[in-house]
Design an enzyme around this catalytic site. Structure first.
Site, PDB file in Angstrom:
ATOM      1  N   HIS A   1     -10.553   8.301  23.287  1.00  0.00           N
ATOM      2  CA  HIS A   1     -11.496   7.629  24.184  1.00  0.00           C
ATOM      3  C   HIS A   1     -12.147   8.347  25.242  1.00  0.00           C
ATOM      4  O   HIS A   1     -13.241   8.422  25.602  1.00  0.00           O
ATOM      5  CB  HIS A   1     -11.231   5.975  24.710  1.00  0.00           C
ATOM      6  CG  HIS A   1     -10.980   5.169  23.276  1.00  0.00           C
ATOM      7  ND1 HIS A   1     -11.322   5.202  22.142  1.00  0.00           N
ATOM      8  CD2 HIS A   1      -9.701   4.308  23.339  1.00  0.00           C
ATOM      9  CE1 HIS A   1     -10.733   4.393  21.380  1.00  0.00           C
ATOM     10  NE2 HIS A   1      -9.850   3.773  22.071  1.00  0.00           N
TER      11      HIS A   1
ATOM     12  N   LYS B   1      -8.107   5.639  14.828  1.00  0.00           N
ATOM     13  CA  LYS B   1      -7.306   6.517  15.765  1.00  0.00           C
ATOM     14  C   LYS B   1      -6.010   5.721  15.829  1.00  0.00           C
ATOM     15  O   LYS B   1      -6.038   4.522  15.718  1.00  0.00           O
ATOM     16  CB  LYS B   1      -8.088   6.738  17.020  1.00  0.00           C
ATOM     17  CG  LYS B   1      -8.159   5.390  17.703  1.00  0.00           C
ATOM     18  CD  LYS B   1      -8.188   5.370  19.460  1.00  0.00           C
ATOM     19  CE  LYS B   1      -6.786   5.365  19.727  1.00  0.00           C
ATOM     20  NZ  LYS B   1      -6.163   3.921  20.049  1.00  0.00           N
TER      21      LYS B   1
ATOM     22  N   ILE C   1       0.928  -1.293   0.025  1.00  0.00           N
ATOM     23  CA  ILE C   1      -0.164   0.030  -0.050  1.00  0.00           C
ATOM     24  C   ILE C   1       0.790   1.428   0.029  1.00  0.00           C
ATOM     25  O   ILE C   1       0.366   2.378  -0.074  1.00  0.00           O
ATOM     26  CB  ILE C   1      -1.015   0.115   1.151  1.00  0.00           C
ATOM     27  CG1 ILE C   1      -0.253  -0.004   2.401  1.00  0.00           C
ATOM     28  CG2 ILE C   1      -1.968  -0.962   1.083  1.00  0.00           C
ATOM     29  CD1 ILE C   1      -1.037   0.332   3.727  1.00  0.00           C
TER      30      ILE C   1
ATOM     31  N   ASP D   1      -2.811   7.232  23.222  1.00  0.00           N
ATOM     32  CA  ASP D   1      -3.639   6.166  22.921  1.00  0.00           C
ATOM     33  C   ASP D   1      -5.122   6.135  23.472  1.00  0.00           C
ATOM     34  O   ASP D   1      -6.109   5.555  22.894  1.00  0.00           O
ATOM     35  CB  ASP D   1      -2.837   4.744  23.145  1.00  0.00           C
ATOM     36  CG  ASP D   1      -3.245   3.475  22.917  1.00  0.00           C
ATOM     37  OD1 ASP D   1      -3.729   3.384  21.738  1.00  0.00           O
ATOM     38  OD2 ASP D   1      -3.533   2.510  23.829  1.00  0.00           O
TER      39      ASP D   1
HETATM   40  C1  BG6 Z   1      -7.530   0.643  21.716  1.00  0.00           C
HETATM   41  C2  BG6 Z   1      -6.180   1.127  22.258  1.00  0.00           C
HETATM   42  O1  BG6 Z   1      -8.157   2.071  20.995  1.00  0.00           O
HETATM   43  O2  BG6 Z   1      -8.391   0.647  22.757  1.00  0.00           O
HETATM   44  C3  BG6 Z   1      -5.772  -0.119  22.826  1.00  0.00           C
HETATM   45  O3  BG6 Z   1      -5.330   1.439  21.090  1.00  0.00           O
HETATM   46  C4  BG6 Z   1      -6.681  -0.351  24.004  1.00  0.00           C
HETATM   47  O4  BG6 Z   1      -4.500   0.149  23.434  1.00  0.00           O
HETATM   48  C5  BG6 Z   1      -8.057  -0.569  23.519  1.00  0.00           C
HETATM   49  O5  BG6 Z   1      -6.303  -1.656  24.473  1.00  0.00           O
HETATM   50  C6  BG6 Z   1      -9.299  -0.751  24.598  1.00  0.00           C
HETATM   51  O6  BG6 Z   1     -10.323  -0.993  24.021  1.00  0.00           O
HETATM   52  P1  BG6 Z   1     -11.467  -1.831  24.867  1.00  0.00           P
HETATM   53  O7  BG6 Z   1     -12.837  -1.877  24.069  1.00  0.00           O
HETATM   54  O8  BG6 Z   1     -11.010  -3.259  25.148  1.00  0.00           O
HETATM   55  O9  BG6 Z   1     -11.597  -1.166  26.248  1.00  0.00           O
END
Ligand code: BG6
Length: 463
Positions: free
Chosen positions: A239, A147, A93, A234
Protein backbone atom coordinates in the site's frame (compact mmCIF):
# COMPACT_ATOMS: atom_id res chain seq x y z
CA UNK A 1 -6.42 -10.08 -23.50
CA UNK A 2 -9.53 -12.04 -22.57
CA UNK A 3 -12.90 -10.39 -23.12
CA UNK A 4 -16.27 -11.78 -22.08
CA UNK A 5 -17.90 -13.89 -24.76
CA UNK A 6 -21.60 -13.06 -24.91
CA UNK A 7 -24.39 -15.47 -23.92
CA UNK A 8 -22.37 -17.45 -21.43
CA UNK A 9 -22.73 -17.66 -17.68
CA UNK A 10 -20.13 -15.86 -15.68
CA UNK A 11 -19.06 -16.10 -12.09
CA UNK A 12 -16.73 -14.75 -9.54
CA UNK A 13 -15.53 -17.62 -7.38
CA UNK A 14 -14.16 -16.49 -4.05
CA UNK A 15 -11.68 -18.84 -2.39
CA UNK A 16 -11.94 -17.78 1.23
CA UNK A 17 -15.66 -17.21 0.82
CA UNK A 18 -16.39 -17.36 4.53
CA UNK A 19 -13.51 -15.10 5.53
CA UNK A 20 -13.59 -11.64 6.96
CA UNK A 21 -12.54 -9.93 3.74
CA UNK A 22 -15.37 -11.55 1.82
CA UNK A 23 -18.03 -10.59 4.33
CA UNK A 24 -16.75 -7.09 5.04
CA UNK A 25 -15.56 -5.99 1.63
CA UNK A 26 -16.14 -8.31 -1.31
CA UNK A 27 -19.81 -9.21 -0.91
CA UNK A 28 -20.78 -5.61 -0.03
CA UNK A 29 -18.81 -4.45 -3.11
CA UNK A 30 -20.72 -6.95 -5.27
CA UNK A 31 -24.01 -5.81 -3.71
CA UNK A 32 -23.19 -2.19 -4.55
CA UNK A 33 -22.35 -3.13 -8.14
CA UNK A 34 -25.62 -5.06 -8.31
CA UNK A 35 -27.60 -2.04 -7.04
CA UNK A 36 -25.84 0.14 -9.60
CA UNK A 37 -26.80 -2.31 -12.35
CA UNK A 38 -23.18 -3.03 -13.13
CA UNK A 39 -23.46 -6.81 -12.90
CA UNK A 40 -24.60 -8.71 -15.95
CA UNK A 41 -27.83 -10.66 -15.49
CA UNK A 42 -26.09 -14.00 -15.66
CA UNK A 43 -23.31 -13.14 -13.23
CA UNK A 44 -23.09 -15.48 -10.23
CA UNK A 45 -21.14 -15.28 -7.01
CA UNK A 46 -19.68 -18.53 -5.74
CA UNK A 47 -18.38 -18.47 -2.17
CA UNK A 48 -16.07 -21.35 -1.38
CA UNK A 49 -15.39 -22.41 2.18
CA UNK A 50 -14.79 -25.44 4.37
CA UNK A 51 -17.68 -24.80 6.68
CA UNK A 52 -20.74 -26.90 6.49
CA UNK A 53 -23.13 -24.20 5.27
CA UNK A 54 -25.97 -24.46 2.83
CA UNK A 55 -26.35 -21.60 0.39
CA UNK A 56 -29.30 -20.46 2.49
CA UNK A 57 -27.14 -20.32 5.65
CA UNK A 58 -24.45 -18.45 3.76
CA UNK A 59 -26.87 -15.91 2.34
CA UNK A 60 -28.28 -15.22 5.79
CA UNK A 61 -24.80 -14.62 7.20
CA UNK A 62 -24.04 -12.33 4.26
CA UNK A 63 -27.29 -10.46 4.88
CA UNK A 64 -26.15 -9.49 8.37
CA UNK A 65 -22.83 -8.14 7.07
CA UNK A 66 -24.51 -6.32 4.22
CA UNK A 67 -26.75 -4.41 6.58
CA UNK A 68 -23.65 -3.02 8.24
CA UNK A 69 -21.17 -2.73 5.41
CA UNK A 70 -22.86 -1.97 2.10
CA UNK A 71 -22.47 1.56 0.79
CA UNK A 72 -25.73 1.40 -1.09
CA UNK A 73 -28.88 1.26 0.98
CA UNK A 74 -29.74 -2.20 2.26
CA UNK A 75 -33.32 -3.32 1.75
CA UNK A 76 -34.64 -6.86 2.18
CA UNK A 77 -36.14 -6.73 -1.28
CA UNK A 78 -32.95 -5.70 -3.06
CA UNK A 79 -30.83 -8.07 -1.06
CA UNK A 80 -33.15 -10.99 -1.81
CA UNK A 81 -32.77 -10.30 -5.54
CA UNK A 82 -29.02 -10.02 -5.15
CA UNK A 83 -28.93 -13.24 -3.13
CA UNK A 84 -30.39 -15.20 -6.03
CA UNK A 85 -26.92 -14.96 -7.57
CA UNK A 86 -25.06 -16.32 -4.55
CA UNK A 87 -24.08 -19.98 -4.26
CA UNK A 88 -22.08 -21.52 -1.43
CA UNK A 89 -19.81 -24.39 -2.39
CA UNK A 90 -18.21 -26.38 0.39
CA UNK A 91 -14.81 -27.84 -0.38
CA UNK A 92 -11.32 -28.36 0.97
CA UNK A 93 -9.31 -26.15 -1.33
CA UNK A 94 -6.04 -27.84 -0.41
CA UNK A 95 -7.27 -31.16 -1.85
CA UNK A 96 -6.58 -31.26 -5.59
CA UNK A 97 -9.19 -33.92 -6.27
CA UNK A 98 -11.94 -31.68 -4.89
CA UNK A 99 -11.57 -29.52 -7.98
CA UNK A 100 -13.17 -32.21 -10.12
CA UNK A 101 -16.33 -31.66 -8.04
CA UNK A 102 -15.96 -27.95 -8.61
CA UNK A 103 -15.65 -28.48 -12.34
CA UNK A 104 -18.79 -30.61 -12.31
CA UNK A 105 -20.62 -27.91 -10.37
CA UNK A 106 -19.58 -25.30 -12.95
CA UNK A 107 -20.94 -27.60 -15.65
CA UNK A 108 -24.28 -27.95 -13.87
CA UNK A 109 -24.54 -24.21 -13.41
CA UNK A 110 -23.38 -23.63 -16.97
CA UNK A 111 -20.66 -21.27 -15.79
CA UNK A 112 -18.00 -20.94 -18.43
CA UNK A 113 -16.40 -17.57 -17.75
CA UNK A 114 -14.58 -17.05 -14.53
CA UNK A 115 -13.01 -14.55 -12.25
CA UNK A 116 -11.27 -16.39 -9.44
CA UNK A 117 -10.58 -14.40 -6.31
CA UNK A 118 -7.81 -15.70 -4.08
CA UNK A 119 -8.91 -14.27 -0.73
CA UNK A 120 -6.81 -16.84 1.11
CA UNK A 121 -3.34 -17.02 2.67
CA UNK A 122 -0.49 -17.05 0.10
CA UNK A 123 0.33 -20.63 1.12
CA UNK A 124 -2.97 -21.62 -0.56
CA UNK A 125 -2.21 -19.94 -3.91
CA UNK A 126 -0.29 -22.94 -5.24
CA UNK A 127 -2.77 -25.68 -4.25
CA UNK A 128 -5.67 -23.66 -5.65
CA UNK A 129 -3.86 -22.98 -8.93
CA UNK A 130 -2.89 -26.67 -9.23
CA UNK A 131 -6.49 -27.74 -8.68
CA UNK A 132 -7.87 -25.27 -11.21
CA UNK A 133 -5.21 -26.17 -13.75
CA UNK A 134 -5.93 -29.87 -13.43
CA UNK A 135 -9.71 -29.75 -13.62
CA UNK A 136 -11.02 -26.35 -14.58
CA UNK A 137 -8.76 -25.24 -17.38
CA UNK A 138 -11.05 -25.29 -20.38
CA UNK A 139 -12.72 -21.95 -19.67
CA UNK A 140 -11.93 -18.25 -19.78
CA UNK A 141 -10.45 -17.15 -16.49
CA UNK A 142 -8.98 -14.17 -14.75
CA UNK A 143 -7.63 -14.20 -11.27
CA UNK A 144 -7.60 -11.51 -8.62
CA UNK A 145 -4.92 -11.99 -6.01
CA UNK A 146 -4.88 -10.43 -2.59
CA UNK A 147 -1.76 -9.15 -0.97
CA UNK A 148 0.64 -10.09 0.43
CA UNK A 149 1.87 -11.73 -2.73
CA UNK A 150 4.30 -14.12 -1.09
CA UNK A 151 6.34 -13.75 2.04
CA UNK A 152 9.47 -12.45 0.32
CA UNK A 153 10.80 -11.98 -3.19
CA UNK A 154 11.88 -15.60 -3.61
CA UNK A 155 8.56 -16.95 -2.54
CA UNK A 156 6.67 -14.35 -4.63
CA UNK A 157 8.64 -15.46 -7.71
CA UNK A 158 7.68 -19.07 -7.09
CA UNK A 159 4.02 -18.07 -6.86
CA UNK A 160 4.31 -16.00 -10.00
CA UNK A 161 5.77 -18.95 -11.93
CA UNK A 162 3.02 -21.20 -10.70
CA UNK A 163 0.29 -18.75 -11.69
CA UNK A 164 1.91 -18.37 -15.11
CA UNK A 165 1.33 -22.09 -15.72
CA UNK A 166 -2.39 -21.41 -15.79
CA UNK A 167 -3.05 -17.68 -16.25
CA UNK A 168 -1.57 -15.29 -18.80
CA UNK A 169 0.03 -12.13 -17.34
CA UNK A 170 -2.96 -10.17 -18.72
CA UNK A 171 -5.32 -12.34 -16.73
CA UNK A 172 -3.60 -11.82 -13.39
CA UNK A 173 -4.91 -8.89 -11.35
CA UNK A 174 -2.85 -8.11 -8.24
CA UNK A 175 -5.18 -6.12 -6.07
CA UNK A 176 -3.99 -3.36 -3.77
CA UNK A 177 -7.05 -1.71 -2.33
CA UNK A 178 -5.20 1.54 -1.60
CA UNK A 179 -5.09 2.11 -5.35
CA UNK A 180 -8.88 2.00 -5.33
CA UNK A 181 -9.25 4.71 -2.70
CA UNK A 182 -10.82 7.90 -3.97
CA UNK A 183 -8.20 10.26 -2.56
CA UNK A 184 -5.27 8.19 -3.77
CA UNK A 185 -6.68 8.59 -7.26
CA UNK A 186 -7.20 12.24 -6.55
CA UNK A 187 -3.47 12.74 -5.93
CA UNK A 188 -2.98 12.43 -9.69
CA UNK A 189 -5.76 14.89 -10.46
CA UNK A 190 -4.34 17.44 -8.04
CA UNK A 191 -0.73 16.98 -9.15
CA UNK A 192 -1.18 17.00 -12.88
CA UNK A 193 -4.09 19.37 -13.45
CA UNK A 194 -3.09 22.43 -11.47
CA UNK A 195 -0.44 24.85 -12.63
CA UNK A 196 0.05 25.86 -8.99
CA UNK A 197 1.25 22.35 -8.09
CA UNK A 198 2.51 20.83 -11.31
CA UNK A 199 5.37 23.27 -11.78
CA UNK A 200 6.67 23.05 -8.24
CA UNK A 201 6.40 19.31 -7.66
CA UNK A 202 10.12 18.73 -7.32
CA UNK A 203 13.20 19.12 -5.15
CA UNK A 204 13.51 22.86 -5.82
CA UNK A 205 10.26 23.62 -4.05
CA UNK A 206 9.39 20.61 -1.91
CA UNK A 207 11.14 20.17 1.41
CA UNK A 208 9.78 16.75 2.37
CA UNK A 209 6.78 14.46 2.12
CA UNK A 210 5.10 12.50 4.88
CA UNK A 211 2.83 9.54 4.27
CA UNK A 212 1.01 8.20 7.31
CA UNK A 213 -1.45 5.33 7.59
CA UNK A 214 -2.37 5.16 11.26
CA UNK A 215 -4.80 2.54 12.46
CA UNK A 216 -6.54 2.44 15.81
CA UNK A 217 -7.36 -1.26 15.57
CA UNK A 218 -4.95 -3.96 16.70
CA UNK A 219 -4.24 -7.30 15.17
CA UNK A 220 -7.85 -8.45 15.75
CA UNK A 221 -8.65 -11.92 14.39
CA UNK A 222 -5.70 -12.08 11.96
CA UNK A 223 -2.91 -12.94 14.38
CA UNK A 224 -1.93 -16.11 12.50
CA UNK A 225 -1.14 -14.14 9.38
CA UNK A 226 -0.02 -10.87 10.94
CA UNK A 227 2.49 -12.28 13.39
CA UNK A 228 4.40 -13.79 10.47
CA UNK A 229 4.13 -10.66 8.41
CA UNK A 230 4.42 -7.46 10.47
CA UNK A 231 3.70 -3.89 9.48
CA UNK A 232 6.49 -3.58 6.90
CA UNK A 233 5.30 -6.48 4.78
CA UNK A 234 1.63 -5.93 5.55
CA UNK A 235 1.43 -2.23 4.73
CA UNK A 236 4.68 -0.80 3.35
CA UNK A 237 5.66 -3.38 0.71
CA UNK A 238 2.36 -2.82 -1.04
CA UNK A 239 0.00 0.00 0.00
CA UNK A 240 2.44 2.67 1.10
CA UNK A 241 5.02 2.14 -1.62
CA UNK A 242 2.19 2.29 -4.13
CA UNK A 243 1.02 5.58 -2.64
CA UNK A 244 4.57 6.91 -2.64
CA UNK A 245 4.97 5.97 -6.28
CA UNK A 246 1.83 7.92 -7.20
CA UNK A 247 2.97 10.97 -5.25
CA UNK A 248 6.41 10.94 -6.84
CA UNK A 249 6.19 9.36 -10.33
CA UNK A 250 6.53 11.29 -13.57
CA UNK A 251 3.27 12.23 -15.25
CA UNK A 252 1.93 9.27 -17.20
CA UNK A 253 1.03 9.82 -20.82
CA UNK A 254 -1.72 7.57 -22.15
CA UNK A 255 -1.52 4.36 -20.22
CA UNK A 256 2.07 4.53 -19.02
CA UNK A 257 1.15 4.71 -15.35
CA UNK A 258 2.63 1.30 -14.53
CA UNK A 259 5.88 2.19 -16.23
CA UNK A 260 6.11 5.47 -14.32
CA UNK A 261 5.36 3.75 -11.01
CA UNK A 262 7.87 1.03 -11.78
CA UNK A 263 10.59 3.55 -12.65
CA UNK A 264 9.96 5.49 -9.50
CA UNK A 265 10.08 2.39 -7.32
CA UNK A 266 13.27 1.33 -9.07
CA UNK A 267 14.84 4.67 -8.09
CA UNK A 268 14.35 4.15 -4.34
CA UNK A 269 17.69 4.25 -2.59
CA UNK A 270 18.26 1.17 -0.46
CA UNK A 271 18.49 2.12 3.22
CA UNK A 272 22.16 1.83 4.23
CA UNK A 273 21.99 2.92 7.87
CA UNK A 274 19.15 1.88 10.07
CA UNK A 275 20.12 4.52 12.62
CA UNK A 276 18.18 7.70 11.87
CA UNK A 277 16.27 6.09 8.99
CA UNK A 278 14.18 3.23 10.32
CA UNK A 279 12.24 2.71 13.55
CA UNK A 280 10.15 -0.32 14.40
CA UNK A 281 7.83 -0.80 17.31
CA UNK A 282 5.35 -3.18 18.87
CA UNK A 283 2.31 -2.07 20.84
CA UNK A 284 2.04 -2.86 24.51
CA UNK A 285 -0.16 -5.88 25.01
CA UNK A 286 0.56 -7.38 21.55
CA UNK A 287 2.14 -10.46 23.13
CA UNK A 288 -1.04 -11.08 25.11
CA UNK A 289 -3.22 -11.17 22.01
CA UNK A 290 -4.57 -14.57 20.96
CA UNK A 291 -2.35 -16.67 18.69
CA UNK A 292 0.70 -14.44 18.92
CA UNK A 293 3.97 -16.32 19.44
CA UNK A 294 5.41 -15.82 22.92
CA UNK A 295 8.29 -13.31 22.66
CA UNK A 296 7.22 -12.42 19.12
CA UNK A 297 9.49 -9.81 17.57
CA UNK A 298 6.94 -8.79 14.94
CA UNK A 299 6.67 -5.06 14.39
CA UNK A 300 3.21 -3.49 14.55
CA UNK A 301 4.64 -0.06 13.78
CA UNK A 302 7.23 1.11 11.30
CA UNK A 303 8.49 4.57 10.41
CA UNK A 304 11.18 5.23 7.85
CA UNK A 305 12.91 7.76 5.70
CA UNK A 306 12.89 6.92 2.02
CA UNK A 307 15.07 8.64 -0.55
CA UNK A 308 14.60 8.72 -4.28
CA UNK A 309 17.63 8.81 -6.48
CA UNK A 310 16.41 10.71 -9.51
CA UNK A 311 16.61 14.26 -10.84
CA UNK A 312 13.21 15.30 -9.61
CA UNK A 313 13.67 14.20 -6.01
CA UNK A 314 17.34 13.82 -5.13
CA UNK A 315 17.77 15.07 -1.54
CA UNK A 316 14.05 15.24 -0.65
CA UNK A 317 13.18 12.86 2.20
CA UNK A 318 9.91 10.94 2.05
CA UNK A 319 8.81 9.78 5.48
CA UNK A 320 6.51 6.81 5.73
CA UNK A 321 4.78 5.69 8.88
CA UNK A 322 2.16 3.08 9.71
CA UNK A 323 1.07 1.27 12.82
CA UNK A 324 -1.70 -0.50 14.66
CA UNK A 325 -3.30 0.53 17.99
CA UNK A 326 -2.43 4.13 17.38
CA UNK A 327 -4.38 6.96 18.87
CA UNK A 328 -6.23 7.72 15.69
CA UNK A 329 -7.33 6.11 12.45
CA UNK A 330 -6.05 8.52 9.90
CA UNK A 331 -4.29 8.30 6.55
CA UNK A 332 -2.79 11.36 4.96
CA UNK A 333 -0.18 12.49 2.48
CA UNK A 334 1.47 15.73 3.58
CA UNK A 335 3.63 17.74 1.24
CA UNK A 336 5.78 20.33 2.99
CA UNK A 337 7.13 23.05 0.73
CA UNK A 338 10.39 24.88 1.22
CA UNK A 339 10.21 28.01 3.27
CA UNK A 340 10.47 31.42 1.59
CA UNK A 341 12.04 34.37 3.43
CA UNK A 342 11.94 32.32 6.61
CA UNK A 343 8.14 32.31 6.56
CA UNK A 344 6.45 29.10 7.74
CA UNK A 345 6.38 26.35 5.11
CA UNK A 346 3.31 25.91 2.99
CA UNK A 347 1.58 22.58 3.47
CA UNK A 348 -0.58 20.61 1.10
CA UNK A 349 -2.42 17.80 2.84
CA UNK A 350 -4.30 15.09 1.01
CA UNK A 351 -6.65 13.54 3.53
CA UNK A 352 -7.23 9.96 2.49
CA UNK A 353 -9.34 8.64 5.39
CA UNK A 354 -11.51 8.76 7.38
CA UNK A 355 -12.15 12.32 6.20
CA UNK A 356 -11.48 12.79 2.51
CA UNK A 357 -10.31 16.21 1.48
CA UNK A 358 -7.55 18.62 0.57
CA UNK A 359 -6.05 21.19 2.88
CA UNK A 360 -3.66 23.96 1.93
CA UNK A 361 -1.82 26.17 4.36
CA UNK A 362 -0.03 29.31 3.22
CA UNK A 363 1.03 32.76 4.46
CA UNK A 364 -0.89 36.01 4.14
CA UNK A 365 -0.75 39.44 5.65
CA UNK A 366 -2.12 39.80 9.11
CA UNK A 367 -4.70 42.61 9.02
CA UNK A 368 -3.40 45.78 10.63
CA UNK A 369 -0.91 48.54 10.12
CA UNK A 370 2.13 46.32 10.60
CA UNK A 371 3.42 44.09 7.86
CA UNK A 372 3.16 40.87 9.86
CA UNK A 373 2.33 37.52 8.39
CA UNK A 374 -0.21 35.00 9.50
CA UNK A 375 -0.75 31.42 8.41
CA UNK A 376 -4.09 30.87 6.73
CA UNK A 377 -5.69 27.80 5.26
CA UNK A 378 -8.13 26.54 2.69
CA UNK A 379 -9.79 23.33 3.68
CA UNK A 380 -11.85 21.38 1.16
CA UNK A 381 -13.72 18.60 2.89
CA UNK A 382 -14.82 16.33 0.10
CA UNK A 383 -16.51 13.73 2.26
CA UNK A 384 -18.50 16.36 4.19
CA UNK A 385 -20.70 16.76 1.12
CA UNK A 386 -23.42 14.13 1.06
CA UNK A 387 -23.51 13.90 -2.73
CA UNK A 388 -19.77 13.23 -2.81
CA UNK A 389 -20.09 10.50 -0.22
CA UNK A 390 -22.96 8.92 -2.15
CA UNK A 391 -20.95 8.95 -5.37
CA UNK A 392 -17.68 7.63 -4.00
CA UNK A 393 -17.31 3.92 -4.61
CA UNK A 394 -15.61 1.79 -1.99
CA UNK A 395 -12.11 0.73 -3.02
CA UNK A 396 -13.09 -2.91 -3.61
CA UNK A 397 -16.17 -1.92 -5.57
CA UNK A 398 -14.10 0.23 -7.90
CA UNK A 399 -11.46 -2.45 -8.33
CA UNK A 400 -13.82 -5.38 -8.92
CA UNK A 401 -15.66 -3.33 -11.50
CA UNK A 402 -12.36 -2.44 -13.16
CA UNK A 403 -11.31 -6.09 -13.31
CA UNK A 404 -14.66 -7.18 -14.77
CA UNK A 405 -14.10 -4.52 -17.45
CA UNK A 406 -10.49 -5.52 -18.07
CA UNK A 407 -9.19 -2.18 -16.87
CA UNK A 408 -5.76 -2.95 -15.47
CA UNK A 409 -4.63 0.54 -14.58
CA UNK A 410 -5.54 0.22 -10.92
CA UNK A 411 -3.83 -3.13 -10.42
CA UNK A 412 -0.21 -3.67 -9.52
CA UNK A 413 2.01 -5.44 -12.00
CA UNK A 414 4.55 -8.12 -11.34
CA UNK A 415 7.56 -5.87 -12.03
CA UNK A 416 6.33 -3.40 -9.39
CA UNK A 417 5.89 -6.22 -6.92
CA UNK A 418 9.46 -7.35 -7.56
CA UNK A 419 11.01 -3.92 -6.93
CA UNK A 420 8.89 -3.35 -3.83
CA UNK A 421 9.86 -6.73 -2.39
CA UNK A 422 13.49 -6.03 -3.17
CA UNK A 423 13.39 -2.75 -1.30
CA UNK A 424 11.54 -4.18 1.68
CA UNK A 425 13.65 -7.34 1.93
CA UNK A 426 16.83 -5.28 2.07
CA UNK A 427 15.30 -3.01 4.68
CA UNK A 428 14.33 -5.91 6.91
CA UNK A 429 17.74 -7.52 6.49
CA UNK A 430 19.46 -4.27 7.49
CA UNK A 431 17.27 -4.00 10.57
CA UNK A 432 18.19 -7.54 11.55
CA UNK A 433 21.90 -7.18 10.78
CA UNK A 434 22.10 -3.96 12.78
CA UNK A 435 20.37 -5.70 15.67
CA UNK A 436 18.15 -2.67 15.91
CA UNK A 437 15.73 -2.52 18.79
CA UNK A 438 12.02 -3.16 18.55
CA UNK A 439 10.55 -0.36 20.67
CA UNK A 440 7.44 -0.93 22.70
CA UNK A 441 4.83 1.81 22.42
CA UNK A 442 1.71 2.46 24.44
CA UNK A 443 -1.64 1.74 22.84
CA UNK A 444 -3.43 4.89 21.70
CA UNK A 445 -0.15 6.68 21.05
CA UNK A 446 1.46 7.69 17.77
CA UNK A 447 4.09 4.96 18.07
CA UNK A 448 7.45 4.90 19.80
CA UNK A 449 9.10 8.17 20.78
CA UNK A 450 12.15 7.22 18.68
CA UNK A 451 10.05 7.68 15.52
CA UNK A 452 9.86 11.38 16.35
CA UNK A 453 13.60 11.64 15.88
CA UNK A 454 13.15 10.92 12.16
CA UNK A 455 11.13 14.08 11.57
CA UNK A 456 8.44 16.36 13.05
CA UNK A 457 5.37 14.43 12.08
CA UNK A 458 2.82 17.01 11.03
CA UNK A 459 -0.22 14.80 11.57
CA UNK A 460 0.52 14.82 15.31
CA UNK A 461 0.80 18.60 15.41
CA UNK A 462 -1.95 21.16 15.12
CA UNK A 463 -2.24 22.44 11.58
C1 BG6 B 1 -4.78 -4.47 4.81
C2 BG6 B 1 -3.86 -4.92 5.90
O1 BG6 B 1 -4.22 -4.69 3.55
O2 BG6 B 1 -5.03 -3.08 4.97
C3 BG6 B 1 -4.47 -4.66 7.27
O3 BG6 B 1 -3.59 -6.30 5.74
C4 BG6 B 1 -4.85 -3.21 7.39
O4 BG6 B 1 -3.60 -5.05 8.31
C5 BG6 B 1 -5.68 -2.75 6.18
O5 BG6 B 1 -5.63 -3.08 8.57
C6 BG6 B 1 -5.88 -1.26 6.21
O6 BG6 B 1 -6.78 -0.89 5.23
P1 BG6 B 1 -7.64 0.44 5.37
O7 BG6 B 1 -8.37 0.52 4.09
O8 BG6 B 1 -8.52 0.24 6.57
O9 BG6 B 1 -6.66 1.54 5.58
Amino acid sequence: MIGWVTMTNKAITIFGGSGDLTYRKLLPAMYNLFVLNKLDDNFKIVGIGRRDYTTKDYVEIARGWMKEHSRKKYTDETFDKFAERIIYFKMDISDEEEYSRLQKFYGEENITEHVYYYAVAPSMFIPVTNGLKKYCSENHAKVIIEKPFGENLENASELNDKLAEFFGQDEIFHIDHYLGKEMIQNIMSVRFNNAIFKGIWNKDFIDSVQITAAESVGVETRAGYYDKSGATKDMVQNHLLQVLSIVAMEEPTGNTMHKEQFELLSALKPVENVEGNLVMGQYEGYLDENNIAPNSKTETFVAMKVEIDNDRWRGVPFFIRTGKKMKTRESQVIVKFKSNNDAPSNLLIIKVQPTEGIYLKFNAKKPGTDNDLQEVSMDFCQSCILENRMNTPEAYERLLDACFNNDRMLFSKWDQIVVSWNYVNKLLEKHKEANSPLYTYPQESMGPEEANKLTDWILDLEY
